[in-house]
Enzyme design. Structure first.
Site, PDB file in Angstrom:
ATOM      1  N   LYS A 236       0.834  -1.194   0.000  1.00  0.00           N
ATOM      2  CA  LYS A 236       0.000   0.000   0.000  1.00  0.00           C
ATOM      3  C   LYS A 236       0.876   1.254   0.000  1.00  0.00           C
ATOM      4  O   LYS A 236       0.683   2.170  -0.777  1.00  0.00           O
ATOM      5  CB  LYS A 236      -0.892  -0.044   1.238  1.00  0.00           C
ATOM      6  N   GLU A 242      10.625  -4.834   3.733  1.00  0.00           N
ATOM      7  CA  GLU A 242      10.636  -6.252   3.360  1.00  0.00           C
ATOM      8  C   GLU A 242      10.236  -6.422   1.894  1.00  0.00           C
ATOM      9  O   GLU A 242      10.865  -7.160   1.129  1.00  0.00           O
ATOM     10  CB  GLU A 242       9.638  -7.040   4.226  1.00  0.00           C
ATOM     11  N   GLY A 296      -4.445  -1.909   5.306  1.00  0.00           N
ATOM     12  CA  GLY A 296      -3.780  -3.156   4.919  1.00  0.00           C
ATOM     13  C   GLY A 296      -4.530  -4.408   5.334  1.00  0.00           C
ATOM     14  O   GLY A 296      -4.802  -5.290   4.529  1.00  0.00           O
ATOM     15  N   ARG A 297      -4.927  -4.486   6.609  1.00  0.00           N
ATOM     16  CA  ARG A 297      -5.524  -5.739   7.093  1.00  0.00           C
ATOM     17  C   ARG A 297      -6.976  -5.911   6.653  1.00  0.00           C
ATOM     18  O   ARG A 297      -7.589  -6.933   6.946  1.00  0.00           O
ATOM     19  CB  ARG A 297      -5.380  -5.850   8.605  1.00  0.00           C
ATOM     20  N   GLU A 382      -3.674  -6.184  15.531  1.00  0.00           N
ATOM     21  CA  GLU A 382      -3.197  -4.884  15.026  1.00  0.00           C
ATOM     22  C   GLU A 382      -4.320  -3.851  15.168  1.00  0.00           C
ATOM     23  O   GLU A 382      -4.059  -2.664  15.296  1.00  0.00           O
ATOM     24  CB  GLU A 382      -2.754  -4.997  13.556  1.00  0.00           C
ATOM     25  N   HIS A 413      -3.473 -32.617  19.958  1.00  0.00           N
ATOM     26  CA  HIS A 413      -2.305 -33.360  20.417  1.00  0.00           C
ATOM     27  C   HIS A 413      -1.226 -32.406  20.892  1.00  0.00           C
ATOM     28  O   HIS A 413      -0.048 -32.742  20.929  1.00  0.00           O
ATOM     29  CB  HIS A 413      -1.800 -34.267  19.291  1.00  0.00           C
ATOM     30  N   LYS A 541       9.903   0.108  13.234  1.00  0.00           N
ATOM     31  CA  LYS A 541      10.412   0.270  11.857  1.00  0.00           C
ATOM     32  C   LYS A 541      11.532   1.312  11.834  1.00  0.00           C
ATOM     33  O   LYS A 541      12.562   1.120  11.206  1.00  0.00           O
ATOM     34  CB  LYS A 541       9.281   0.743  10.932  1.00  0.00           C
TER      35      LYS A 541
HETATM   36  O1  F6P Z   1       3.661  -3.029   9.681  1.00  0.00           O
HETATM   37  C1  F6P Z   1       2.324  -2.857   9.647  1.00  0.00           C
HETATM   38  C2  F6P Z   1       1.758  -2.629   8.279  1.00  0.00           C
HETATM   39  O2  F6P Z   1       1.641  -1.279   8.047  1.00  0.00           O
HETATM   40  C3  F6P Z   1       0.441  -3.349   8.125  1.00  0.00           C
HETATM   41  O3  F6P Z   1      -0.604  -2.674   8.662  1.00  0.00           O
HETATM   42  C4  F6P Z   1       0.394  -3.544   6.655  1.00  0.00           C
HETATM   43  O4  F6P Z   1      -0.551  -4.504   6.313  1.00  0.00           O
HETATM   44  C5  F6P Z   1       1.809  -3.959   6.366  1.00  0.00           C
HETATM   45  O5  F6P Z   1       2.575  -3.164   7.240  1.00  0.00           O
HETATM   46  C6  F6P Z   1       2.279  -3.797   4.960  1.00  0.00           C
HETATM   47  O6  F6P Z   1       2.209  -2.468   4.531  1.00  0.00           O
HETATM   48  P1  F6P Z   1       2.305  -2.082   3.007  1.00  0.00           P
HETATM   49  O7  F6P Z   1       1.154  -2.700   2.290  1.00  0.00           O
HETATM   50  O8  F6P Z   1       2.278  -0.593   2.976  1.00  0.00           O
HETATM   51  O9  F6P Z   1       3.602  -2.617   2.458  1.00  0.00           O
END
Ligand code: F6P
Length: 576
Positions: A236, A242, A296-297, A382, A413, A541
């Site tokens: 987003k 990452e 995002g979520r 979150e 189990h 971050k």
């Molecule tokens: O680290 C949290 C977050 O902002 C989430 O809310 C989000 O889903 C994820 O990182 C990834 O963010 P982006 O889609 O901006 O890469």
């Protein structure tokens, strides 16, 4: 066969101390200090406390004995789902009280505001209107041009890729897809693609890379064919470390495999920041823009669901949206008292604030829902992991707790011992489908037998006295039987919800996810928090950027001795 018989809650011992202790969850200081708020005025608080006290001493099995219609009364069909919440510590009085609290806290108004695009996400000054995404499945229009163009661009991309109009650098049609994204840009598509992978062969073989751990992207790249692999860079913000690192690694790998610099047609971006995607090197016509307000979520319903549509077809994606729309309709037209997602949210409030419970388990008895607990961890933790109100006041009451779980029967189990006999009560969600896509003998029937028996045993338990009698009648000396019975006794009285679906279809999945979203919103509105922001992830971050500088030797920040020591060890290890 002799029917199972259980005595009502009676273990020959008193209610254990922890249960009494739960009441303390609400028995906090009666005069809130300045800047500290509670949704419970003193009357509501004492009503809730006394209801909790009564319900703790009213065994669930007794409630069933007293009301033959209890299961019917506290269960409902909602869209493609059947939800049984009768194994909870509730009666009409408790539910009325919880609904009154919800009404007083403005839950009805806020749920209505959700449908009008109000700026409920006040800390980020963003609108919230998830139902409008799901409405698109029905009308193919939402009334919002940004949403309409997002879906029509998405459908066009899907068509171009499936028809072979968009091909790889060497002219071959795509066979594989790698979704590079993390958090909300990963969990949703990953869950739904996995859930639907048991129906048909995927249209594109779909892979996911989220973590920055280099093993992840290396292992994915080792399994995909360079010439026919399409990458989605889903972010987003398009600033997530990452995702940018994994996308860069993928592009470098592709250039080296195909021995050329121009691999643009292999990369699609999904983002709210098209300019950043362009600067990153994504071709303009391959950027799918998603409106900024979509969090995002909650983004699986949006263009971020592209991997679902590419992997299983646009029809399935639309059916998934349709399932969400079923729940939107239910929430819009049901009064609070019969509004199932709201009731589930109020149960979360009830256990969290009146019982002091801060953990709940999600137990899908369906292999293809094995990723659901992970998905819900982000959705709930979150969103509801907050300790200030949406107005920034420190809260006096507990909010979101810990969500965890795994697929059944594996969990039986492992941690079910703790669910049955541990010192804490942990409400459980059992989720199952009534038909398997892969029937083998009676295995599915046996899976369901396990699922239903777990919730039964959690509720009924078995008394020490009953066990003692059985042991002695089998010849065990009385003294030994008495002792062993204490270990074998099952406390019971542990609440659970069971959610059934006919089969794990796209529509059922959409309904399930939307059900949990509304449950989260309802509880959050009672707690007075903003479930749509996530400021708590930002500092980590930022600091990781500083520590990257420290690890590479480019920066020497002032650090505590523990962190400094860890950094030294890492650097030393790199020299050996
Ligand atoms: O680290 C949290 C977050 O902002 C989430 O809310 C989000 O889903 C994820 O990182 C990834 O963010 P982006 O889609 O901006 O890469």
């Amino acid at each position: 066969m002799k029917p199972l018989q259980f005595k009502p809650f009676s273990l020959g011992r008193k209610i254990p101390a922890p249960l009494n202790g739960y009441l303390k969850g609400l028995a906090v200081s009666s005069t809130p200090s300045y800047g500290v708020i509670s949704p419970y005025d003193s009357n509501t608080r004492s009503t809730l406390l006394s209801l909790a006290q009564q319900s703790i001493s009213t065994p669930l099995s007794q409630r069933f004995q007293e009301d033959p219609k209890r299961a019917e009364r506290y269960s409902a069909e909602i869209g493609p789902l059947f939800v049984d919440y009768s194994k909870h510590h509730i009666d009409s009085n408790i539910l009325d009280t919880l609904c009154t609290i919800a009404r007083n806290r403005g839950v009805t108004t806020q749920l209505a505001a959700l449908r009008t695009g109000a700026h409920l996400n006040n800390t980020e000054n963003r609108a919230v209107n998830y139902p409008s995404l799901r409405r698109w499945a029905v009308d193919q229009q939402s009334g919002d041009s940004a949403i309409d163009s997002m879906y029509s661009n998405m459908a066009a991309l899907v068509n171009d890729i499936h028809s072979g109009k968009l091909r790889g650098q060497t002219g071959k049609a795509f066979t594989d897809l790698v979704n590079i994204g993390i958090g909300g840009s990963d969990f949703g598509p990953r869950l739904i693609c996995d859930a639907l992978s048991n129906q048909d062969e995927p249209l594109l073989k779909t892979h996911f890379a989220a973590n920055i751990d280099p093993s992840v992207i290396s292992e994915v790249l080792a399994t995909v064919p360079a010439e026919t692999t399409l990458f989605i860079v889903a972010s987003k913000s398009f600033g997530t470390q990452e995702t940018r690192s994994n996308a860069t690694a993928a592009r470098n790998w592709l250039c080296s495999e195909l021995k050329c610099d121009d691999v643009d047609q292999h990369f699609i971006a999904i983002t709210s920041r098209p300019e950043s995607a362009k600067t990153f090197g994504i071709r303009e016509d391959l950027i799918l823009t998603v409106p900024e307000w979509i969090g995002g979520r909650f983004s699986v319903w949006s263009g971020f669901g592209l991997a679902i549509a590419l992997s299983t077809g646009m029809e399935n994606f639309l059916a998934f949206l349709g399932g969400g729309h079923d729940i939107d309709q239910h929430v819009e037209y049901s009064p609070l008292e019969s509004n199932i997602p709201v009731i589930l949210g109020l149960l979360d409030v009830w256990y969290r604030n009146a019982w002091g419970i801060s953990s709940q388990a999600v137990l899908p008895y369906e292999h293809h829902l094995k990723l659901l607990p992970i998905y819900l961890q982000q959705l709930f933790m979150e969103s509801a992991g907050k300790s200030v109100s949406s107005d920034g006041e420190i809260l006096q009451h507990g909010t979101g707790g810990v969500i965890w779980g795994t697929e059944g029967t594996n969990g039986q189990h492992s941690f079910h011992q703790l669910l049955h006999q541990g010192s804490d009560t942990i409400p459980c969600d059992f989720i199952a489908s009534l038909h398997s896509y892969n029937p083998v003998g009676e295995q599915h029937q046996n899976l369901i037998a396990n699922c239903f028996s777990q919730s039964l045993v959690l509720m009924q338990g078995q008394s020490a006295a009953e066990i003692e009698t059985s042991l002695t009648s089998n010849g065990m000396p009385a003294v030994d039987a008495k002792k062993l019975a204490q270990h074998k006794a099952m406390l019971g009285n542990r609440p659970s919800t069971t959610i059934l679906m006919n089969q794990l279809t796209p529509r059922a999945l959409g309904a399930l996810i939307a059900l949990y979203e509304y449950r989260l919103f309802s509880a959050s509105f009672v707690w007075g928090i903003n479930p749509f922001d996530q400021w708590g992830v930002e500092l980590g971050k930022q600091i990781s950027q500083t520590l990257m500088g420290a690890l590479s030797g480019k920066e020497s920040p002032e650090l505590d001795s523990s962190t400094a020591q860890l950094i030294t060890r890492y650097k030393q290890a790199q020299q050996t």
